[in-house]
Design a protein around this motif. Structure first.
Motif: not given
Length: 61
Positions: A9-11, A37-40, A54-60
């Motif tokens: 959640s923080q990431l 739901e947004d695990k990708k 682990y990083v959160y990258d919405t460009t994938i």
């Protein structure tokens, strides 16, 4: 509660840039991650001795 649910959640919220998961913690992390739901958008970067950052990258796509 799984301790990685809070980290995830923080990431996602941008409160932290990354977090590290050790080899011993991986299955506990995977349990929390698989429910998202947004695990990708969670990208794992391999480190030494089985650690993963682990990083959160919405460009994938």
């Amino acid at each position: 509660m799984n301790p990685f649910e809070e980290k995830i959640s923080q990431l996602r919220a941008g409160e932290i840039d990354q977090f590290e998961v050790t080899r011993e913690e991986f299955f506990l992390f995977r349990e929390a991650w698989s429910k998202q739901e947004d695990k990708k958008f969670f990208r794992g970067i391999a480190g030494l001795k089985g650690t993963i950052i682990y990083v959160y990258d919405t460009t994938i796509v």
